[in-house]
Scaffold this active site. Structure first.
Site, mmCIF file in Angstrom:
data_model
loop_
_atom_site.group_PDB
_atom_site.id
_atom_site.type_symbol
_atom_site.label_atom_id
_atom_site.label_comp_id
_atom_site.label_asym_id
_atom_site.label_seq_id
_atom_site.Cartn_x
_atom_site.Cartn_y
_atom_site.Cartn_z
ATOM 1 N N HIS A 77 5.324 8.520 -11.655
ATOM 2 C CA HIS A 77 4.823 7.474 -10.746
ATOM 3 C C HIS A 77 5.012 6.074 -11.339
ATOM 4 O O HIS A 77 5.597 5.201 -10.670
ATOM 5 C CB HIS A 77 3.354 7.737 -10.405
ATOM 6 C CG HIS A 77 2.686 6.600 -9.695
ATOM 7 N ND1 HIS A 77 3.084 6.133 -8.458
ATOM 8 C CD2 HIS A 77 1.628 5.813 -10.077
ATOM 9 C CE1 HIS A 77 2.311 5.110 -8.102
ATOM 10 N NE2 HIS A 77 1.422 4.897 -9.062
ATOM 11 N N HIS A 101 0.515 0.302 -15.548
ATOM 12 C CA HIS A 101 -0.514 -0.201 -14.639
ATOM 13 C C HIS A 101 -1.714 0.729 -14.503
ATOM 14 O O HIS A 101 -2.801 0.294 -14.106
ATOM 15 C CB HIS A 101 0.097 -0.507 -13.260
ATOM 16 C CG HIS A 101 0.417 0.699 -12.435
ATOM 17 N ND1 HIS A 101 1.611 1.362 -12.532
ATOM 18 C CD2 HIS A 101 -0.300 1.358 -11.491
ATOM 19 C CE1 HIS A 101 1.635 2.373 -11.678
ATOM 20 N NE2 HIS A 101 0.474 2.398 -11.041
ATOM 21 N N GLU A 105 -6.961 2.219 -16.492
ATOM 22 C CA GLU A 105 -7.840 2.863 -15.525
ATOM 23 C C GLU A 105 -7.987 4.357 -15.793
ATOM 24 O O GLU A 105 -9.099 4.901 -15.679
ATOM 25 C CB GLU A 105 -7.267 2.633 -14.124
ATOM 26 C CG GLU A 105 -8.119 3.159 -12.999
ATOM 27 C CD GLU A 105 -7.493 2.827 -11.652
ATOM 28 O OE1 GLU A 105 -7.666 3.614 -10.726
ATOM 29 O OE2 GLU A 105 -6.845 1.779 -11.537
ATOM 30 N N ASP A 106 -6.903 5.043 -16.117
ATOM 31 C CA ASP A 106 -6.921 6.501 -16.219
ATOM 32 C C ASP A 106 -6.886 7.035 -17.639
ATOM 33 O O ASP A 106 -7.156 8.221 -17.853
ATOM 34 C CB ASP A 106 -5.714 7.089 -15.460
ATOM 35 C CG ASP A 106 -5.762 6.759 -13.975
ATOM 36 O OD1 ASP A 106 -6.874 6.489 -13.477
ATOM 37 O OD2 ASP A 106 -4.706 6.778 -13.321
ATOM 38 N N ASP A 288 13.359 -4.536 24.568
ATOM 39 C CA ASP A 288 14.055 -5.140 23.429
ATOM 40 C C ASP A 288 13.884 -4.295 22.165
ATOM 41 O O ASP A 288 13.424 -4.754 21.142
ATOM 42 C CB ASP A 288 13.577 -6.575 23.194
ATOM 43 C CG ASP A 288 12.064 -6.658 23.036
ATOM 44 O OD1 ASP A 288 11.388 -5.671 23.368
ATOM 45 O OD2 ASP A 288 11.580 -7.696 22.562
#
Length: 766
Positions: A77, A101, A105-106, A288
């Site tokens: 990822h 990134h 956090e993880d 259109d």
């Protein structure tokens, strides 16, 4: 380059609606390995590549043993996100942040560790992308709002934060097939509401379209599938029309000797669905679906190409837009025109230069991709940051005045509306505002002081209401008065998040000031009943008792304690008893004179005197003291004050049924109030009138009210069928009960009025 095939250029020909795959607008293969990523990083220097490789190794070790819901190693990822960032040719710091990134956090990596290994700029980018999951929030929504707020504030310092975040969201949307259906729907809805509009606001139109398409396929999979099949069938039906238009356009530009590149484009499924919803039309009525993009060498040739097309086919009135002369807020520039071909089909054309096309597709990212409009020495990050400066400045203004994260997110959502109107100041300066904006929004867009003191507006030289909806091309003039102030009703008028946050901020500050003064007055009175005087914070006796009292109450300072008392969060009598106890422990004794005065005030009615009331109401009160709408008290009524929990002081009439129910439940929250001898304004009250339903009745009724020197604020006649009589309810503005009695007598003298009376407050049951 010629007209490309609609089938291969725009959308894939297959769609899986059950989450295994999702439609994409970008047909490049997924990047899953670092070697594939390196192939995209040829624009970086050798030293930059060395740093990126170090960041990859760090992220790979941090995510070791972690897997995505699909079963793939988690590191795939970050690699894919970094590849999307590399497609925009962002610098090494952004690529490194994309790779790492999720590490804070993880994986438990600290910001200090990132600073030591990769430098402060990269660490700041990663920190801006990190959610606030480690903090405890009362709800999921509150946590999401606070994390989003943090990200946008980081974005205001460095626009690369949002570019990496959008790449992260795009890859997540492309690979959500393995998630539970309810999670997919929640993430897709968030993408439609927030991230796709942000991409649009920053000019990332290619990304914007794909995020919308992916989100739509997850929120409404069957609608997406049905529309996709209809579009696929329409391609076959309209192939001959497309070929005819292409041939005519090529021939026209060849004869005019204008060098152009013409490409075909097809509306996305979501944009067709949205147009069907807006126009309440079926698929057959959306004509259109297909369009053409004409790319020329210079902006002058844009208008030349427009002339060629208008000579070729008939233009549709009202369907021409010049975004070159008046660019969109995100920097988008093009000429748009819709033409009707000989077969009766409408076709939209977009005409732009190569630089305009670069910005139209990739927005602020174009300044890394193409160095558009910059000298070689210019920093693309600074150029991009400048492009988004107006919206980012608006975000910072809202942030400074909004302390609640959910409220901040609400304001941002309002400002993410993609449609805009373009209006002019009297000095001919162009301003872009969301569709539906009012003169009040315009005033606050100029300056907060202009908005705060706004009293009236002129649109195109004519007086206009502050709630009037602005239209593109309007010239707006704001009239101000230094004595004017915002009112709570303005929140129902404004459309922009900036104006809404400014008004709320002003009203909150006003409420705090008034509630704080009320709280101090109440505590002084309650402490007087204990025979004590309120000690100043700076006095010797105050410095010894205030810290202890604040620890007991849980407040940071005396002002905050007074605010809590004024808003009804704390009971003045309880705080006074605790304060008196502390003062006695410090050696102070109740004062006999003070105690006697307090007892006299409490028993004044028995002694035949009028007790001094705690709060005097004269009509100058703001948000801290309000008159109850259930009974609408006016001077002369017997009144009582209810200290609502967090609502400030609400004044009711003595016979109000709502007040009696509240009194039975919270007796300690009621305090004595009295009318001032000289009120400073008029007060609203409701009057019920039964009248003959004759011609001119309402005119005579209004004339009678005016002759009694009262004003009508509202009339409600209900939904009764027309008959000989009608009953209506009026809200009148009067000075006091005597003035109301005069108004009622004047009404009863009118031949059209059968009965007139004040609307009595609700009585409690039983």
């Amino acid at each position: 380059m010629g007209l490309r095939s609609f089938v291969t250029d725009i959308l894939p020909t297959t769609l899986h609606t059950r989450g295994r795959h999702a439609p994409t607008l970008v047909g490049e293969p997924e990047v899953e390995t670092f070697a594939q990523l390196v192939d995209k990083l040829g624009y970086l220097s050798r030293e930059d590549l060395k740093q990126v490789r170090a960041a990859y190794k760090f992220a790979d070790e941090a995510h070791l043993g972690q897997f995505r819901a699909s079963g793939q190693p988690y590191i795939t990822h970050p690699i894919a996100v970094a590849a999307l960032v590399a497609d925009w040719k962002l610098d090494a710091q952004a690529v490194m942040a994309a790779l790492m990134h999720d590490s804070m956090e993880d994986c438990g990596v600290t910001k200090v560790e990132l600073i030591e290994r990769f430098g402060s700029p990269t660490a700041e980018l990663v920190d801006g992308l990190t959610k606030l999951d480690k903090l405890q929030f009362s709800t999921r929504e509150e946590g999401q709002a606070e994390s989003f707020r943090k990200m946008l504030m980081a974005m205001s310092r460095d626009v690369r934060v949002i570019l990496v975040k959008l790449a992260d969201r795009l890859h997540n949307m492309r690979t959500m097939g393995a998630m539970a259906a309810h999670k997919r729907a929640r993430i897709a809805r968030e993408t439609l509401d927030i991230y796709a509009p942000i991409a649009h606001r920053l000019g990332l139109n290619q990304l914007y379209r794909e995020l919308q398409e992916l989100a739509f396929s997850y929120v409404h999979p069957w609608r997406h599938a049905v529309l996709h099949k209809a579009i696929t069938r329409a391609r076959g039906y309209r192939r001959d029309i497309v070929e005819r238009v292409r041939s005519d356009v090529d021939k026209a530009f060849g004869e005019a000797r204008v060098k152009v590149e013409v490409s075909g484009r097809e509306k996305t499924v979501f944009s067709i669905y949205r147009k069907m919803r807006e126009k309440h039309a079926g698929f057959a009525q959306v004509t259109d679906i297909y369009g053409f993009r004409v790319v020329v060498q210079s902006w002058q040739e844009c208008y030349l190409a427009l002339g060629v097309l208008h000579q070729l086919y008939h233009p549709m009135p009202g369907r021409f837009k010049d975004y070159i002369a008046i660019p969109k807020p995100n920097g988008y520039q093009s000429l748009h025109t819709t033409l009707v071909n000989p077969l009766g089909t409408s076709v939209e054309f977009q005409i732009r230069t190569e630089e305009m096309h670069a910005i139209a597709e990739t927005g602020i990212a174009a300044h890394w991709l193409y160095k558009v409009g910059t000298k070689s020495s210019a920093n693309p990050a600074e150029v991009a940051q400048t492009l988004g400066a107006m919206w980012l400045k608006s975000l910072m203004d809202i942030q400074r005045e909004t302390h609640d994260a959910s409220e901040f997110l609400e304001h941002v959502k309002i400002d993410l509306v993609p449609d805009s109107v373009y209006v002019f100041t009297p000095q001919s300066k162009i301003m872009a505002l969301p569709r539906g904006a009012t003169p009040l929004d315009f005033a606050y867009a100029i300056h907060s002081r202009v908005g705060d003191h706004c009293v009236a507006a002129r649109i195109n030289g004519e007086p206009a209401a502050l709630r009037a909806e602005l239209k593109s091309g309007d010239v707006v003039e704001i009239i101000t008065n230094p004595g004017s102030r915002p009112s709570p009703g303005w929140l129902n008028i404004v459309r922009t998040g900036r104006a809404r946050s400014k008004i709320r901020h002003y009203l909150k500050n006003l409420e705090h000031e008034e509630s704080q003064a009320l709280g101090e007055q109440m505590l002084t009175q309650a402490l007087r009943a204990e025979g004590m005087a309120l000690p100043p914070e700076s006095a010797p006796e105050g410095t010894s008792v205030w810290p202890t009292l604040l620890r007991w109450s849980g407040n940071r300072n005396p002002s905050e304690l007074m605010l809590d008392i004024g808003l009804g969060r704390k009971v003045a009598a309880i705080v006074a008893k605790r304060l008196a106890q502390l003062m006695q422990e410090q050696g102070q004794r109740p004062d006999a004179v003070t105690l006697t005065l307090a007892r006299y005030a409490a028993g004044g009615e028995e002694a035949g005197a009028t007790p001094p009331s705690l709060v005097v109401v004269d009509g100058s009160e703001g948000t801290g003291v309000s008159l109850a709408t259930c009974c609408r008290p006016i001077p002369g009524d017997e009144i009582q004050g209810y200290l609502g929990r967090g609502e400030g002081l609400v004044v009711h009439t003595g016979d109000c049924g709502v007040a009696r129910r509240l009194s039975a439940r919270d007796k300690e929250l009621w305090i004595p109030v009295a009318w001032s001898e000289e009120p400073v304004r008029q007060f609203d009250t409701d009057v019920q009138v039964l009248l003959r339903n004759d011609k001119g009745t309402l005119a005579r009724l209004a004339a009678a009210v005016a002759s009694a020197e009262a004003d009508i604020h509202h009339i409600d006649m209900g939904d009764e069928a027309r008959g000989e009589t009608a009953e209506l309810r009026m809200r009148l503005s009067v000075r006091d009960r005597q003035h109301l009695a005069d108004v009622l007598r004047t009404l009863k003298r009118s031949p059209s009025v059968l009965r007139a009376s004040r609307v009595k407050p609700e009585r409690p049951p039983g």
